[in-house]
Design a protein around this motif. Sequence first.
Motif, PDB file in Angstrom:
ATOM      1  N   MET A   1      -8.874  -5.428  -1.505  1.00 24.73           N
ATOM      2  CA  MET A   1      -7.991  -6.097  -2.460  1.00 24.73           C
ATOM      3  C   MET A   1      -7.886  -7.577  -2.118  1.00 24.73           C
ATOM      4  O   MET A   1      -7.913  -7.950  -0.935  1.00 24.73           O
ATOM      5  N   PHE A   2      -7.758  -8.413  -3.124  1.00 22.17           N
ATOM      6  CA  PHE A   2      -7.689  -9.859  -2.936  1.00 22.17           C
ATOM      7  C   PHE A   2      -6.368 -10.388  -3.499  1.00 22.17           C
ATOM      8  O   PHE A   2      -5.923  -9.956  -4.567  1.00 22.17           O
ATOM      9  N   LYS A   3      -5.763 -11.306  -2.769  1.00 25.85           N
ATOM     10  CA  LYS A   3      -4.620 -12.015  -3.321  1.00 25.85           C
ATOM     11  C   LYS A   3      -5.090 -12.828  -4.526  1.00 25.85           C
ATOM     12  O   LYS A   3      -6.270 -13.149  -4.656  1.00 25.85           O
ATOM     13  N   ILE A   4      -4.143 -13.200  -5.381  1.00 24.16           N
ATOM     14  CA  ILE A   4      -4.512 -13.922  -6.596  1.00 24.16           C
ATOM     15  C   ILE A   4      -5.217 -15.234  -6.274  1.00 24.16           C
ATOM     16  O   ILE A   4      -6.147 -15.646  -6.979  1.00 24.16           O
ATOM     17  N   SER A   5      -4.828 -15.911  -5.183  1.00 23.99           N
ATOM     18  CA  SER A   5      -5.477 -17.166  -4.802  1.00 23.99           C
ATOM     19  C   SER A   5      -6.928 -16.928  -4.395  1.00 23.99           C
ATOM     20  O   SER A   5      -7.824 -17.712  -4.723  1.00 23.99           O
ATOM     21  N   GLU A   6      -7.159 -15.814  -3.676  1.00 26.32           N
ATOM     22  CA  GLU A   6      -8.519 -15.487  -3.248  1.00 26.32           C
ATOM     23  C   GLU A   6      -9.373 -15.076  -4.461  1.00 26.32           C
ATOM     24  O   GLU A   6     -10.536 -15.465  -4.580  1.00 26.32           O
ATOM     25  N   PHE A   7      -8.772 -14.294  -5.338  1.00 23.08           N
ATOM     26  CA  PHE A   7      -9.477 -13.853  -6.552  1.00 23.08           C
ATOM     27  C   PHE A   7      -9.822 -15.042  -7.439  1.00 23.08           C
ATOM     28  O   PHE A   7     -10.887 -15.082  -8.068  1.00 23.08           O
ATOM     29  N   SER A   8      -8.932 -16.019  -7.459  1.00 25.13           N
ATOM     30  CA  SER A   8      -9.180 -17.217  -8.247  1.00 25.13           C
ATOM     31  C   SER A   8     -10.402 -17.966  -7.730  1.00 25.13           C
ATOM     32  O   SER A   8     -11.250 -18.416  -8.517  1.00 25.13           O
ATOM     33  N   ILE A  24      -0.409 -11.426 -21.008  1.00 20.17           N
ATOM     34  CA  ILE A  24      -0.779 -10.876 -22.320  1.00 20.17           C
ATOM     35  C   ILE A  24      -1.460  -9.512 -22.202  1.00 20.17           C
ATOM     36  O   ILE A  24      -1.791  -8.890 -23.218  1.00 20.17           O
ATOM     37  N   GLY A  25      -1.699  -9.076 -20.973  1.00 20.14           N
ATOM     38  CA  GLY A  25      -2.236  -7.736 -20.774  1.00 20.14           C
ATOM     39  C   GLY A  25      -3.731  -7.619 -20.860  1.00 20.14           C
ATOM     40  O   GLY A  25      -4.271  -6.514 -20.931  1.00 20.14           O
ATOM     41  N   ILE A  26      -4.452  -8.730 -20.831  1.00 21.45           N
ATOM     42  CA  ILE A  26      -5.905  -8.659 -20.926  1.00 21.45           C
ATOM     43  C   ILE A  26      -6.542  -8.353 -19.569  1.00 21.45           C
ATOM     44  O   ILE A  26      -7.574  -7.694 -19.484  1.00 21.45           O
ATOM     45  N   LEU A  27      -5.931  -8.818 -18.479  1.00 18.01           N
ATOM     46  CA  LEU A  27      -6.396  -8.495 -17.129  1.00 18.01           C
ATOM     47  C   LEU A  27      -5.180  -8.498 -16.199  1.00 18.01           C
ATOM     48  O   LEU A  27      -4.758  -9.549 -15.727  1.00 18.01           O
ATOM     49  N   LYS A  28      -4.672  -7.322 -15.954  1.00 23.24           N
ATOM     50  CA  LYS A  28      -3.505  -7.198 -15.093  1.00 23.24           C
ATOM     51  C   LYS A  28      -3.972  -6.941 -13.663  1.00 23.24           C
ATOM     52  O   LYS A  28      -5.018  -6.334 -13.441  1.00 23.24           O
ATOM     53  N   PRO A  29      -3.249  -7.446 -12.659  1.00 27.66           N
ATOM     54  CA  PRO A  29      -3.625  -7.190 -11.264  1.00 27.66           C
ATOM     55  C   PRO A  29      -3.622  -5.694 -10.968  1.00 27.66           C
ATOM     56  O   PRO A  29      -2.866  -4.930 -11.585  1.00 27.66           O
ATOM     57  N   ARG A  30      -4.466  -5.294 -10.042  1.00 28.60           N
ATOM     58  CA  ARG A  30      -4.548  -3.892  -9.704  1.00 28.60           C
ATOM     59  C   ARG A  30      -3.262  -3.406  -9.017  1.00 28.60           C
ATOM     60  O   ARG A  30      -2.868  -2.251  -9.142  1.00 28.60           O
ATOM     61  N   LYS A  31      -2.614  -4.331  -8.319  1.00 31.12           N
ATOM     62  CA  LYS A  31      -1.393  -3.957  -7.588  1.00 31.12           C
ATOM     63  C   LYS A  31      -0.472  -5.166  -7.514  1.00 31.12           C
ATOM     64  O   LYS A  31      -0.938  -6.296  -7.384  1.00 31.12           O
ATOM     65  N   VAL A  32       0.829  -4.928  -7.574  1.00 29.54           N
ATOM     66  CA  VAL A  32       1.830  -5.975  -7.396  1.00 29.54           C
ATOM     67  C   VAL A  32       2.804  -5.510  -6.305  1.00 29.54           C
ATOM     68  O   VAL A  32       3.369  -4.418  -6.387  1.00 29.54           O
ATOM     69  N   ASP A  33       2.940  -6.347  -5.285  1.00 32.07           N
ATOM     70  CA  ASP A  33       3.874  -6.036  -4.195  1.00 32.07           C
ATOM     71  C   ASP A  33       5.299  -6.269  -4.702  1.00 32.07           C
ATOM     72  O   ASP A  33       5.663  -7.391  -5.065  1.00 32.07           O
ATOM     73  N   HIS A  34       6.085  -5.212  -4.735  1.00 31.99           N
ATOM     74  CA  HIS A  34       7.437  -5.311  -5.296  1.00 31.99           C
ATOM     75  C   HIS A  34       8.361  -6.180  -4.440  1.00 31.99           C
ATOM     76  O   HIS A  34       9.319  -6.752  -4.955  1.00 31.99           O
ATOM     77  N   ASP A  35       8.059  -6.290  -3.147  1.00 31.40           N
ATOM     78  CA  ASP A  35       8.903  -7.097  -2.267  1.00 31.40           C
ATOM     79  C   ASP A  35       8.582  -8.585  -2.386  1.00 31.40           C
ATOM     80  O   ASP A  35       9.487  -9.418  -2.490  1.00 31.40           O
ATOM     81  N   THR A  36       7.275  -8.912  -2.385  1.00 35.48           N
ATOM     82  CA  THR A  36       6.867 -10.324  -2.400  1.00 35.48           C
ATOM     83  C   THR A  36       6.449 -10.801  -3.790  1.00 35.48           C
ATOM     84  O   THR A  36       6.320 -11.996  -4.022  1.00 35.48           O
ATOM     85  N   CYS A  37       6.239  -9.843  -4.708  1.00 29.55           N
ATOM     86  CA  CYS A  37       5.713 -10.153  -6.064  1.00 29.55           C
ATOM     87  C   CYS A  37       4.292 -10.719  -6.035  1.00 29.55           C
ATOM     88  O   CYS A  37       3.848 -11.316  -7.016  1.00 29.55           O
ATOM     89  N   TYR A  38       3.597 -10.567  -4.912  1.00 27.39           N
ATOM     90  CA  TYR A  38       2.217 -11.016  -4.833  1.00 27.39           C
ATOM     91  C   TYR A  38       1.339 -10.108  -5.706  1.00 27.39           C
ATOM     92  O   TYR A  38       1.521  -8.877  -5.730  1.00 27.39           O
ATOM     93  N   ARG A  39       0.408 -10.743  -6.403  1.00 25.59           N
ATOM     94  CA  ARG A  39      -0.547 -10.002  -7.215  1.00 25.59           C
ATOM     95  C   ARG A  39      -1.814  -9.763  -6.391  1.00 25.59           C
ATOM     96  O   ARG A  39      -2.304 -10.673  -5.719  1.00 25.59           O
ATOM     97  N   TYR A  40      -2.370  -8.568  -6.518  1.00 19.75           N
ATOM     98  CA  TYR A  40      -3.599  -8.235  -5.812  1.00 19.75           C
ATOM     99  C   TYR A  40      -4.634  -7.711  -6.820  1.00 19.75           C
ATOM    100  O   TYR A  40      -4.297  -6.943  -7.735  1.00 19.75           O
ATOM    101  N   TYR A  41      -5.879  -8.166  -6.632  1.00 18.19           N
ATOM    102  CA  TYR A  41      -6.977  -7.782  -7.526  1.00 18.19           C
ATOM    103  C   TYR A  41      -8.070  -7.089  -6.721  1.00 18.19           C
ATOM    104  O   TYR A  41      -8.278  -7.402  -5.543  1.00 18.19           O
TER     105      TYR A  41
END
Length: 272
Positions: A1-8, A24-41
């Motif tokens: 899994m990659f953080k959004i910055s790494e995926f970018s 808009i729901g076209i590409l949602k992250p595979r996982k979102v950390d509920h504590d940090t709100c970090y997006r992971y792809y």
Amino acid sequence: MFKISEFSRLSKVSLKTLRYYDQIGILKPRKVDHDTCYRYYSADQLLELNRIFLYKELGFTLPQIIRLLHEDISLKDIQGMFKLKKSEIQHIIQTEQAKLARIEERMQLLEREGQVESDQEIRIKAVDAQQFLSLKARGREEDIPDLFCTFNQLLTKEMRQLAQSPQVVLWKEIEEKEDEFEFEVGYFLTKELSSFPDTFQLRTLPPEPMMATMTFRSDSNFACTACVDLAKWIVENNYQFKENEPGREIYLPLSTTQNVQLMEIQIPIINC
């Protein structure tokens, strides 16, 4: 899994765009950390992102892409869409190149004010009657090469043996369409044909005792203005165009190069 910055960085897509795609729901992250709100792809989402940009290249809007991503579209279907888009773009390019050629022609006419170049030799000659096998069509000057391709594909073995090498075009204007002409493309024949397809015409072009002619290379500076120059010469030398007789263009390939042709314009004339 990659953080959004790494995926970018991996995808070369900005953080702003990735966040918007999530919104808009076209590409949602595979996982979102509920504590940090970090997006992971995940790595496979790089392929999803690539497909999104493929659809964008095809001209689809983002709402349309969202629907397409939820459909089971095969690679073959995607390739077909790209081929269609490629054909559309090629047509646009050809149209714009034709416009550029017309602009260049107008600029040359303005710069030269219709004066005939010293190396443009204009002659009056007689032309004998000739058997002409042709394909008739309407269109623009840039359509002529495609008409010859169609013509040559339909030629039988007998017709190829009897057809002389110069390509011949007869043209006359169409009153109801100022940007189109009526063309006949074809070849002069050395002998009579026993048969020919219904799509072709076979007729005898009458002899012309006075034909104003100009010969030039297709890559010369005045190629695009040659018809205008010849017309001005005819008027200035007290001749008239012969009514109801089409002008002719003769194309002869030069052995020195494949892309350059020797062209002769022929216009039937009479004395004023």
